[in-house]
Design an enzyme around this catalytic site. Structure first.
Site: not given
Ligand code: ARG
Length: 470
Positions: A164, A285, A291, A298
């Site tokens: 979980h 970024s 970043k 991804e």
């Protein structure tokens, strides 16, 4: 507005068709823009077919030689980018045949004896897929080895295991990586299995019913390295289940890669900070200077959707088709090619990335020490001292509630306090099982998280890869 065309296609296909093909229809029905990718396999299939025709005496040895020379020359032209592809010639098959006739004249017209584009394209696609599967298998085996290397490096690195997405029990990072390894090995075996079923020769089925010529299909199968001959001519030219099966296997693999990538994305985020990826696999970024985004994982996660879509497209393409060949099947190529390309790119990306991920074993161990991950070990300890498991479970639950209230970990509760919480069965040796290292080491059986079990699994894993390679 419609136009007529006097395209080269008319020369190969005229016969019954008296009107020239409408320009739009010519472009609409053409597949050469994407099926030219099959040219090597098309030429290979044609050479085998030609040798078979010579073997059974339908072509003379001289004719067969002329045809094979012509086909070899065409392959060279295409390799060199010198070949003129023509949309008017519809597909890869007719472009090559047309050029053959241009090169060697009348003899070139004999190549299509005892053959149809229906069995030709089914053969090409199987040959193509077989080669692609072999390349994918090599990538998967390399990736499987890389996972084992990484698991070996981190076989004793304690981290929290989750259910979980809540800290559940301590595991090692190596053990976690071995879960990925198992997924990948099943993915590999699915490809092996799919390759075997795809490796049957359609040629000889001709348009749908076979041919009146005395062909020798086993000869052609041997020439092309097929394991067998498709046993029914209608089935051979119509079904694309091998492409669907491959795409289903690819979709499963992408689903697995997507899960790994999801974990990498989580683990590289600041709240986890378990692993870092090499800079060359990340991007910055355009606005936020701090970043470092895990773009590659991804994107792999995102690309899984494409392959699921390819699978849906192929299943839908097939489901309404009566026997035998229908033009619908021309639509099989783009989804199949897309699934092959996407899987190959994603495996390549993972192979580039995985060996270079760095785990912050300190951060992992700290996280493993939080969240009461040894509570089950505590309950098991009480069971070994005679408590029924359900009672032990409840007692430890009280101890956890107490620790939460006090803002401490289980192993920070004093023994006297523990006795009031869980009863007199608990002794000072409980602190051995409350450590994450003790908890981990105790799970020492096949498939367990103990470092000793992990080391065994890695050894067995290496043998499983080698067995598939031979
Ligand atoms: N371009 C076609 C395909 O991809 C080749 C087979 C065409 N056969 C036919 N009877 N029109 O499926």
């Amino acid at each position: 507005m419609t136009h007529s065309s006097k395209g080269a296609g008319a020369k190969l296909l005229h016969g019954r068709i008296l009107e020239d093909t409408d320009h739009f229809v010519e472009a609409f029905t053409a597949s050469v823009s994407f099926d030219q990718r099959l040219y090597r396999h098309d030429i290979r299939g044609s050479i085998a077919h030609c040798r078979m025709l010579a073997h059974v005496g339908v072509l003379s040895a001289a004719e067969a030689e002329q045809i094979q020379d012509g086909l070899a020359q065409i392959e060279g032209e295409i390799d060199d980018g010198a070949f003129q592809w023509q949309t008017g010639l519809e597909d890869v098959h007719m472009n090559i045949e047309h050029r053959l006739i241009e090169l060697i004249g009348e003899t070139g017209k004999k190549l299509h004896t005892a053959r149809s584009r229906n069995d030709q394209v089914a053969t090409d696609l199987r040959l193509y897929l077989r080669d692609e599967i072999d390349a994918l298998l090599a990538l998967e085996n390399a990736l499987a080895s890389a996972l084992l290397d990484l698991a070996e490096r981190y076989g004793e690195a304690v981290m929290p295991g989750y259910t979980h997405l809540q800290a559940a029990q301590p595991i090692s990072f190596g053990h976690h990586l071995l879960a990925w390894f198992e997924m990948l090995l099943r993915d590999r075996d699915r490809l092996v299995d799919c390759r075997r079923r795809a490796n049957q020769l359609p040629l000889g089925a001709a348009a749908l019913a076979g041919t009146t010529f005395p062909i020798d299909r086993s000869f052609t199968a041997r020439e092309l390295g097929f394991e067998g001959v498709a046993a029914n001519s209608l089935d051979a030219v119509s079904d694309r289940d091998f492409a669907i099966e491959f795409t289903a296997a690819a979709a499963l693999t992408m689903m697995h890669l997507s899960r790994w990538c999801e974990e990498l994305v989580l683990w590289t985020s600041q709240p986890f900070a378990f692993v870092s990826l090499p800079d060359r696999f990340c991007t910055g970024s355009s606005i936020m200077p701090q970043k470092k985004n895990p773009d590659v994982p991804e994107l792999v996660r995102g690309k899984a959707g494409r392959v699921f879509g390819d699978l849906a497209a192929l299943l839908t393409l097939m489901k309404g088709q009566p026997l035998a060949y229908n033009k619908d099947n021309q639509e099989d190529k783009e989804p199949l090619f897309d699934a092959v390309d996407t899987l190959r790119n994603c495996l390549t990306a993972m192979l580039g990335l995985l060996p270079h991920i760095e785990a912050d074993t300190g951060a992992m161990a700290r996280a493993a020490r939080q969240g009461f991950a040894t509570a089950t070990d505590f309950a098991d300890y009480l069971v070994r001292r005679g408590a029924p498991f359900r009672d032990a479970h409840e007692a430890v639950g009280k101890a956890v509630a107490y620790a939460v209230q006090q803002g401490i970990e289980l192993d920070e509760i004093p023994l006297a306090q523990l006795k009031t919480l869980v009863g007199d069965r608990v002794e000072a040796d409980v602190f051995d099982v409350l450590t994450v290292e003790g908890s981990l080491a105790a799970r020492d059986h096949i498939g367990g998280a103990a470092p000793a079990a992990t080391a065994q699994a890695i050894k067995a894993g290496r043998e499983r890869i080698a067995a598939a390679d031979s």
